[in-house]
Design a protein around this motif. Structure first.
Motif, short mmCIF file in Angstrom:
data_model
loop_
_atom_site.label_atom_id
_atom_site.label_comp_id
_atom_site.label_asym_id
_atom_site.label_seq_id
_atom_site.Cartn_x
_atom_site.Cartn_y
_atom_site.Cartn_z
N TYR A 127 -113.59 -45.40 27.63
CA TYR A 127 -114.10 -44.46 26.63
C TYR A 127 -112.95 -43.76 25.91
O TYR A 127 -113.03 -43.49 24.70
CB TYR A 127 -115.03 -43.44 27.28
N GLY A 128 -111.87 -43.48 26.63
CA GLY A 128 -110.71 -42.88 25.99
C GLY A 128 -110.07 -43.82 24.99
O GLY A 128 -109.71 -43.42 23.88
N ASP A 129 -109.93 -45.10 25.36
CA ASP A 129 -109.36 -46.08 24.44
C ASP A 129 -110.24 -46.27 23.21
O ASP A 129 -109.74 -46.46 22.09
CB ASP A 129 -109.20 -47.43 25.15
N THR A 130 -111.55 -46.23 23.41
CA THR A 130 -112.47 -46.38 22.28
C THR A 130 -112.33 -45.20 21.32
O THR A 130 -112.41 -45.36 20.10
CB THR A 130 -113.91 -46.50 22.78
N ASN A 131 -112.10 -44.01 21.87
CA ASN A 131 -111.90 -42.84 21.02
C ASN A 131 -110.62 -42.97 20.20
O ASN A 131 -110.56 -42.57 19.04
CB ASN A 131 -111.85 -41.57 21.88
N LYS A 132 -109.58 -43.55 20.80
CA LYS A 132 -108.34 -43.78 20.05
C LYS A 132 -108.59 -44.77 18.91
O LYS A 132 -108.08 -44.58 17.79
CB LYS A 132 -107.26 -44.32 20.98
N ALA A 133 -109.37 -45.79 19.19
CA ALA A 133 -109.69 -46.77 18.14
C ALA A 133 -110.50 -46.11 17.03
O ALA A 133 -110.33 -46.42 15.84
CB ALA A 133 -110.45 -47.95 18.74
N GLN B 176 -106.24 -36.19 17.11
CA GLN B 176 -105.04 -36.13 17.94
C GLN B 176 -104.80 -37.42 18.70
O GLN B 176 -103.68 -37.70 19.12
CB GLN B 176 -105.13 -34.96 18.94
N GLN B 177 -105.85 -38.26 18.84
CA GLN B 177 -105.72 -39.53 19.55
C GLN B 177 -105.17 -40.64 18.66
O GLN B 177 -104.79 -41.70 19.14
CB GLN B 177 -107.10 -39.97 20.09
N GLY B 178 -105.13 -40.41 17.34
CA GLY B 178 -104.69 -41.44 16.41
C GLY B 178 -103.43 -41.04 15.68
O GLY B 178 -102.69 -40.15 16.11
N GLY B 179 -103.16 -41.68 14.56
CA GLY B 179 -101.97 -41.37 13.80
C GLY B 179 -101.99 -42.05 12.44
O GLY B 179 -102.93 -42.77 12.10
N GLY B 180 -100.96 -41.80 11.66
CA GLY B 180 -100.83 -42.43 10.35
C GLY B 180 -101.77 -41.88 9.30
O GLY B 180 -102.06 -42.56 8.31
N TYR B 181 -102.25 -40.65 9.47
CA TYR B 181 -103.20 -40.08 8.50
C TYR B 181 -102.50 -39.82 7.16
O TYR B 181 -101.32 -39.51 7.12
CB TYR B 181 -103.79 -38.77 9.03
N SER B 182 -103.27 -39.92 6.10
CA SER B 182 -102.69 -39.68 4.78
C SER B 182 -102.35 -38.19 4.66
O SER B 182 -103.07 -37.33 5.18
CB SER B 182 -103.68 -40.08 3.68
#
Length: 794
Positions: free
Chosen positions: A283-289, A377-383
């Motif tokens: 579930y944590g990995d899915t949230n990152k995706a 916070q789980q991702g990156g590369g936001y515009s």
């Protein structure tokens, strides 16, 4: 057995296009068969002398069979297109993988047929590295680089697996009868050919992802296999190797809307942080995706094929305003509009509900913005635009209601710090990962009348924790307080914005800054010291208190980032302490804006108070920030001293005066720190050398890079420097300007003696003695200035 690098590289993907051609041919044959069947049955079904039940059944059967012929054509064409789609994806991935391997080989790496990577060197070279102490460190770096390349190769192989699974999903769905015309009576065969077959792999994956997400948001029981499928679909279509990653992200987020996206993330977080161990990771990995899918969805390219202008510039703003009126901007405009409502709506989240005083019948929900930033916070590369607009939306909301984020309970540390209860600070932390975004957002010249920097540093309410005292069943509301991670995001964003580097970056050569970077640092010092970006500027009622402000517990998370940032301004601050800054000793109201040679122009007293504030640490802890600032200044002085040759005393006098004054200022600044801290540090120092090390003996992160000769000039015993600071302690507390600090003056003499010995012929002993004398006099002036700055509050 899963895919391997060898299989990926050895497979001929042209077979997919050949198969697609065969499926097209099959569709053509079905077309011929349909025409032949229609010709053969048309006369029978239309005979006027054939009536009754038999004729009716025959007509239905004829129509049903002809429908299946048409459905077979649609299915065959769809399969052909899916195979071509697969070929395009696999070919793109393979080309990228080949390019990656080529780059690895250019980096002197060997990549074998199995995808294993190792440094490209002979056995003799490897033997030499292993048996040379310096070579071992270099070999370790090569091996680390090899592991990094190997990890990137593995990621591409995993991307092939994800894409392959997507192709399989689409092909299986394409050959399953959708029965789309069953209710109209056209399709009489419920397990026949698929008249509704789609030609795009992503359409099937989107349909699947929508189904799983909807069931999760509805509270239905969803199998781990389905959640893994959702994770794979988001991960696969979020791969930036595919041109469609932005379009897929927009399609998926549009299906959910802002509310559904936040709800899905909360649902996943509930399991990721409090569910059973068998599902937490999934579930944590899915949230990152999901976070990366949102990132892709909110990307924007103003002109196809061109890089956007720098965020925060007039050119950027003009390009964005023009783009925002185009059809390509519809998703972004709709989503941000939707977010204004959903961001303030309330949602369930277990970690928040668990901290509420439930025994009193008082539950609590979170705001949508808090859930969204927790996701991000789980991702990156936001515009940059998305991060800036989102933060502005939240600041506007809290200006209307300063308690909008307030919750019961502390959300901090490893256990609960993952939840962004202060979403503004959380977004600032995300900004810090992209220094250009942080600079563009915090630059006072780029935000119109928003005054973001001033608001964040001097006006915003950072207390987001409710407190209450219960007397029986009566709640006595207390004053709001803060988490231990308060202002953590702001500190990191300021470090990135003022340096142009990610927080915690290694030290670099001494240099200057861009106009925007210098402007933010200049204003930050003045705002924290005087509460006004212009500093004192003749206003007698403004009292400097940066040292007091930064000593406060709720500013603790800003000290380290600001210290690392200020070290990159060592040339500026060294000049200011010596009275050589472009703004003079009293400073100026703005930065010295001169392209990439821009500088801060704060007053000397403001810089000293700022340094003192960021050097403060709790009782008993090592004052690492002070040591970083101190060594950086001595490194700068050594760099200046060793950059020239001095034929006589007149030539070295100005440089020696500067060194003495800066050294006096920094020693007095250290003297204002707690004696216990320095005594403990002194006992740990032992025989460690000075430059580049902290009191415990380890290398200092972020120490400026100086030349070998300069480093040798300050390569004196650390205890000698610490003894000088320790002797200063107490004198500063007593505001004692007259008592000699023999230890400090001995250390200053040792500095020049070491410099003289390290550069034979660079200066005569007589010239060196002149330097010592001039430095000793200036040392006392710098020391007195610092005592005044810390005690008089001017």
């Amino acid at each position: 057995m899963g895919l391997t690098y060898k299989k990926v590289m050895a497979t001929s993907y042209d077979k997919l296009t050949a198969s697609a051609k065969a499926w097209d041919d099959m569709a053509a044959e079905f077309k011929k068969a349909e025409s032949a069947y229609a010709s053969a049955t048309r006369g029978l079904s239309s005979q006027t002398n054939w009536t009754g039940i038999a004729q009716g059944n025959a007509s239905l059967n004829f129509a049903g069979t002809q429908y299946e012929y048409a459905a077979a054509q649609a299915q065959a064409k769809a399969v052909a297109n899916l195979l071509r789609d697969a070929h395009g994806q696999f070919t793109e991935l393979k080309q990228r993988l080949e390019s990656l391997v080529a780059d690895a080989r250019k980096d002197h790496m060997t990549v074998d047929d199995e995808g294993n990577v190792r440094p490209d060197m002979t056995q003799k070279e490897r033997y030499a590295y292993v048996h040379d102490p310096d070579g071992q460190a270099l070999l370790a770096q090569y091996n680390k680089a090899a592991n990094s390349w190997a990890d990137q190769i593995k990621k591409y192989v995993k991307a092939f697996e994800d894409a392959d699974a997507g192709v399989k999903m689409a092909l299986e769905a394409a050959v399953k009868d959708s029965n789309k015309d069953a209710f109209t009576g056209k399709d009489a065969t419920f397990n026949g050919f698929n008249a509704g077959a789609k030609s795009d792999i992503e359409e099937y994956e989107l349909e699947y992802a929508k189904d799983v997400a909807t069931r999760l948001n509805s509270g239905e029981k969803v199998s781990n296999a389905d959640v893994e499928g959702l994770n794979r679909v988001l991960r696969d279509n979020g791969n930036t190797a595919f041109k469609h990653h932005t379009e897929f992200g927009r399609d998926f987020v549009s299906v959910l809307g802002a509310e559904g996206t936040i709800k899905l993330s909360n649902t996943l977080n509930n399991v990721a942080h409090s569910g059973d161990s068998g599902r937490k990771g999934l579930y944590g990995d899915t949230n990152k995706a999901l976070a990366n899918t949102l990132s892709n969805a909110t990307q924007m390219v103003f002109v196809e094929g061109q890089k956007n202008p720098a965020y925060g510039t007039k050119e950027y703003q003009q390009a964005f305003e023009k783009w925002s009126k185009t059809p390509d901007a519809k998703f972004y405009n709709d989503f941000m509009s939707d977010l204004k409502k959903a961001g303030l709506d309330k949602f369930d989240l277990d970690v928040a509900a668990d901290k509420a005083p439930m025994t009193r019948g008082q539950g609590q929900e979170i705001r949508g913005y808090q859930g969204l930033v927790t996701l991000m916070q789980q991702g990156g590369g936001y515009s940059p635009q998305f991060l800036g607009d989102l933060t502005d939306q939240m600041i506007d909301a809290e200006k209307k209601d300063k308690d909008v984020w307030d919750l019961y309970g502390q959300f901090e540390g490893k256990k609960d710090g993952w939840f962004a209860n202060d979403p503004v600070d959380g977004t600032l932390g995300i900004m810090s990962r992209d220094p250009a975004t942080a600079t563009g957002y915090l630059d006072p010249n780029a935000d119109g009348d928003k005054n973001r920097l001033e608001h964040l540093l001097t006006q915003r309410d950072w207390n987001t924790v409710n407190t209450a005292d219960w007397r029986g069943n009566i709640e006595i509301v207390g004053n709001d307080t803060f988490d231990k991670d308060v202002r953590a995001g702001l500190g990191l964003a300021l470090e990135a914005a003022t340096t142009g580097r990610p927080p915690g970056s290694p030290g670099e050569d001494l240099g200057r800054h861009s106009e925007a970077e210098a402007r933010i640092m200049h204003d930050t010092i003045n705002l924290l010291d005087y509460g006004d970006a212009e500093g004192k500027e003749g206003k007698s009622d403004r009292t400097g208190k940066a040292d007091e402000v930064l000593k406060k517990e709720d500013f603790a998370n800003m000290r380290d980032p600001l210290a690392r940032a200020l070290v990159t301004y060592t040339q500026d601050t060294g000049d200011i302490l010596a009275g050589d800054g472009t703004g003079g000793r009293v400073g100026k109201g703005d930065e010295y804006a001169h392209g990439d040679d821009s500088r801060i122009q704060n007053s000397r007293t403001s810089v000293l108070r700022f340094m003192r504030g960021i050097s403060d640490v709790p009782e008993g802890e090592e004052p690492e920030n002070f040591n970083l600032l101190y060594q950086a200044q001595l490194g700068y002085m050594a760099e200046q001293l060793t950059s020239e040759t001095y034929a006589n005393g007149d030539a070295i006098t100005p440089r020696a005066q500067k060194i003495g004054e800066v050294y006096g200022s920094m020693t007095a600044l250290g003297g204002d720190l707690r004696i216990g801290q320095l005594e403990a540090a002194n006992s740990l120092a032992g025989d460690n050398r000075f430059y580049g090390y902290h009191f415990g003996g380890g290398l200092i992160t972020g120490i400026p890079v100086i030349g070998d000769m300069a480093q040798r000039s300050v390569d004196i015993g650390l205890n000698q420097w610490l003894s000088a600071i320790q002797a200063e302690n107490g004198m500063v507390a007593r505001e004692d300007r007259s008592t000699r600090n023999d230890a400090a003056q001995d250390a200053l003499d040792a500095f020049f003696k070491n410099w003289h010995e390290q550069q034979p012929g660079g200066a005569s002993e007589a010239v060196t003695n002149v330097a010592k004398g001039e430095a000793q006099q200036s040392y006392n002036a710098g020391r007195a200035t610092t005592i005044d700055a810390l005690k008089a509050k001017v």
